[in-house]
Write an enzyme that holds these catalytic residues in place. Structure first.
Site, PDB file in Angstrom:
ATOM      1  N   ASP A  51      33.267 -16.186 -13.017  1.00 20.52           N
ATOM      2  CA  ASP A  51      34.467 -16.759 -13.648  1.00 20.52           C
ATOM      3  C   ASP A  51      34.217 -18.125 -14.275  1.00 20.52           C
ATOM      4  OD1 ASP A  51      35.866 -14.535 -12.604  1.00 20.52           O
ATOM      5  OD2 ASP A  51      36.127 -15.589 -10.700  1.00 20.52           O
ATOM      6  N   LYS A  68      32.179 -17.328 -19.141  1.00 17.14           N
ATOM      7  CA  LYS A  68      31.082 -16.760 -19.954  1.00 17.14           C
ATOM      8  C   LYS A  68      31.617 -15.949 -21.120  1.00 17.14           C
ATOM      9  CE  LYS A  68      29.696 -14.503 -16.367  1.00 17.14           C
ATOM     10  NZ  LYS A  68      30.445 -15.008 -15.224  1.00 17.14           N
ATOM     11  N   GLY A 127      35.450  -9.435 -15.217  1.00 21.50           N
ATOM     12  CA  GLY A 127      36.589  -9.552 -16.121  1.00 21.50           C
ATOM     13  C   GLY A 127      36.361 -10.732 -17.030  1.00 21.50           C
ATOM     14  N   HIS A 128      36.026 -10.451 -18.265  1.00 27.29           N
ATOM     15  CA  HIS A 128      35.779 -11.536 -19.213  1.00 27.29           C
ATOM     16  C   HIS A 128      36.996 -11.700 -20.122  1.00 27.29           C
ATOM     17  CE1 HIS A 128      31.129 -11.239 -18.856  1.00 27.29           C
ATOM     18  NE2 HIS A 128      31.718 -11.718 -17.787  1.00 27.29           N
ATOM     19  N   GLN A 144      29.505 -11.671 -13.280  1.00 26.72           N
ATOM     20  CA  GLN A 144      29.563 -12.416 -12.010  1.00 26.72           C
ATOM     21  C   GLN A 144      28.760 -13.729 -12.174  1.00 26.72           C
ATOM     22  OE1 GLN A 144      28.736  -8.749 -11.443  1.00 26.72           O
ATOM     23  NE2 GLN A 144      30.931  -8.596 -11.643  1.00 26.72           N
TER      24      GLN A 144
HETATM   25  P1  IMP Z   1      32.347  -6.484  -5.596  1.00 28.14           P
HETATM   26  O1  IMP Z   1      31.540  -6.905  -6.789  1.00 28.14           O
HETATM   27  O2  IMP Z   1      33.644  -5.843  -5.978  1.00 28.14           O
HETATM   28  O3  IMP Z   1      31.533  -5.674  -4.626  1.00 28.14           O
HETATM   29  O4  IMP Z   1      32.763  -7.824  -4.811  1.00 28.14           O
HETATM   30  C1  IMP Z   1      31.814  -8.637  -4.128  1.00 28.14           C
HETATM   31  C2  IMP Z   1      32.134 -10.112  -4.311  1.00 28.14           C
HETATM   32  O5  IMP Z   1      31.918 -10.476  -5.678  1.00 28.14           O
HETATM   33  C3  IMP Z   1      33.595 -10.476  -4.006  1.00 28.14           C
HETATM   34  O6  IMP Z   1      33.618 -11.778  -3.433  1.00 28.14           O
HETATM   35  C4  IMP Z   1      34.246 -10.516  -5.372  1.00 28.14           C
HETATM   36  O7  IMP Z   1      35.378 -11.361  -5.401  1.00 28.14           O
HETATM   37  C5  IMP Z   1      33.102 -11.077  -6.205  1.00 28.14           C
HETATM   38  N1  IMP Z   1      33.178 -10.707  -7.615  1.00 28.14           N
HETATM   39  C6  IMP Z   1      32.868  -9.523  -8.186  1.00 28.14           C
HETATM   40  N2  IMP Z   1      33.043  -9.575  -9.512  1.00 28.14           N
HETATM   41  C7  IMP Z   1      33.443 -10.822  -9.800  1.00 28.14           C
HETATM   42  C8  IMP Z   1      33.744 -11.516 -11.031  1.00 28.14           C
HETATM   43  O8  IMP Z   1      33.664 -10.982 -12.144  1.00 28.14           O
HETATM   44  N3  IMP Z   1      34.102 -12.821 -10.895  1.00 28.14           N
HETATM   45  C9  IMP Z   1      34.174 -13.448  -9.698  1.00 28.14           C
HETATM   46  N4  IMP Z   1      33.896 -12.855  -8.535  1.00 28.14           N
HETATM   47  C10 IMP Z   1      33.529 -11.556  -8.589  1.00 28.14           C
END
Ligand code: IMP
Length: 434
Positions: free
Chosen positions: A13, A16, A40-41, A224
């Site tokens: 977040d 990017k 989520g961009h 991420q």
């Molecule tokens: P998962 O990717 O759904 O398995 O989540 C694992 C961890 O990554 C959790 O803490 C999510 O909140 C975090 N996470 C996954 N995708 C994002 C993103 O795009 N932005 C911020 N945190 C993310």
């Protein structure tokens, strides 16, 4: 100019989406290399807001190619709904989007199995996005995953799907997380999805390498952030893919010898969604003010983000892992109203300064952040687009971060729009994207 990786230097977040969108007009292709629709961009173009989850934001630039690399896990329903939304507002997707035949396919059963880690008594919940990302990557590494090329091979897919689902049902029943769903109907739906994506599927590693050989340039877009990387992040509070720069090679099939630069994106402060250690988290009113001013709520799940102060040791760590040559600092304007801005300049434990990032969650939780306080500028920087126009104290803040992290700040973002950006004249970043 060559091929550049842009990725998050914190816990995701970082903004990017906007930066990739901004730079993408200078590249021929934008490629995603890991993750799935957990990302989520958010990109604003004029009045229009786009939240891209699987498709690289390069798709918004007419004539640019967007590539979904082999390192991703794809929920076809999510992908097709994203394609439909983009097409409904006039974005040309067909012909501009290429999907790797080696990417893995995510099924509803993966979401069911996520309850194993997230909902069961005795397990520490990671606070995932509940999109089934982790279980899909588990299948990939366990060598029982179904890839896009398998989905397109109808006879093989039917048999493979039935055998993989049989296992999932058995596991779910054993652990009491079984959720009734019509597995045969889902299989039929996936066969229909296959026909819709078929024209976009190809060997994207071959496509990218051919393009590079022909003199075209690629922007690799990380999802991420480095601290969520499965190897280098705050394990186990991480995502299940290689979000750091190394993932760009394994996740696209482009060799390291073809990468010409790596740029990190960092907020002027730090946020994190979900559980896990966060040394500079501000649990007081300041954290609340950052959340309010920065609208810090998840783009995918809507969850409030945890907010805190800029963390120099963390940036130094992620700069080392990724080899950042420059960083983009986003959301500087969110700090406009603070009289004093703490910056964490070091980690201590048991009165000792720590030189390295501790490897375990237990150890990171025991860290005492050492702060230096900088004066705030108490003046709006929202939308400022030239470095000279920044308040002197905002420039001092940026110079301090640059000095302590040892990494150039080549670009500063002061708002969500493309033109609310400062590209620092004479910077290394300017040369990397020139
Ligand atoms: P998962 O990717 O759904 O398995 O989540 C694992 C961890 O990554 C959790 O803490 C999510 O909140 C975090 N996470 C996954 N995708 C994002 C993103 O795009 N932005 C911020 N945190 C993310």
């Amino acid at each position: 100019m060559g091929n550049l990786i842009i990725l998050g230097s914190q816990w995701g977040d970082e903004g990017k989406g906007k930066i990739v969108d901004l730079f993408s007009d200078r590249f021929d292709i934008v490629a995603r290399y890991q993750g799935g629709h957990n990302a989520g961009h958010t990109v604003f173009i004029g009045e229009k807001k786009f939240v891209l989850k699987l498709i690289p934001s390069g798709i918004l630039r007419p004539g640019k190619k967007a590539v979904i690399g082999n390192g991703l896990v794809i929920d076809p329903a999510a992908l097709l709904s994203e394609i439909e939304t983009l097409e409904s507002v006039g974005v040309q997707v067909a012909g501009n989007l290429a999907i790797s035949n080696r990417a893995h396919v995510l099924f509803p059963a993966h979401r069911m199995l996520e309850k194993m880690s997230e909902g069961r008594p005795g397990r520490v919940s990671l606070g995932t996005t509940s999109r089934g990302i982790g279980p899909c990557y588990e299948d990939k590494i366990a060598r029982r995953g179904i890839r896009v090329a398998d989905l397109l091979d109808t006879d093989f897919f039917r048999a493979q799907y039935d055998s993989v689902m049989e296992e999932k049902i058995a596991i779910a029943k054993t652990f009491d997380i079984f959720q009734e769903m019509d597995f045969h109907r889902i299989r039929d739906e996936y066969e229909a999805f296959a026909e819709r994506i078929r024209p976009m599927v190809c060997d994207t590693a071959w496509l990218l390498n051919q393009a590079i050989r022909a003199g075209k340039t690629v922007l690799f877009e990380g999802a991420q952030g480095t601290m969520l990387d499965v190897d280098h992040g705050t394990y186990p509070f991480v995502t299940s893919s290689s979000a750091s720069a190394g993932g760009a090679c394994t996740g696209t099939g482009v060799p390291p010898t073809r990468i010409d630069g790596v740029v990190g994106v960092s907020k002027a402060y730090v946020t994190r969604v979900g559980a896990g250690p966060f040394p500079t988290e501000a649990l007081d009113g300041a954290g609340e003010l950052i959340r309010k001013r920065g609208n810090e709520f998840g783009a995918v799940t809507g969850r409030p983000r945890r907010c805190g102060w800029f963390d120099v040791p963390l940036l130094r760590y992620t700069a080392a892992i990724n080899g950042f040559e420059s960083i983009v600092v986003t959301k500087l304007d969110v700090l406009d109203e603070f009289d004093r801005i703490p910056v964490c300049v070091g980690y201590r434990h048991d009165k000792q300064d720590l030189a390295e990032m501790p490897p375990t969650v237990r150890a990171i939780e025991k860290v005492d952040p050492v702060y230096e306080c900088l004066p705030g500028w108490n003046q709006s920087t929202f939308g400022v687009s030239s470095y000279a126009e920044l308040p002197a104290k905002a420039k001092d803040y940026l110079a301090f971060l640059e000095d302590r992290t040892g990494v150039e700040i080549g670009c500063i973002s002061t708002g969500p729009e493309r033109n609310q950006t400062i590209l620092k004249p004479g910077s290394r970043l300017e040369r990397l994207i020139a």
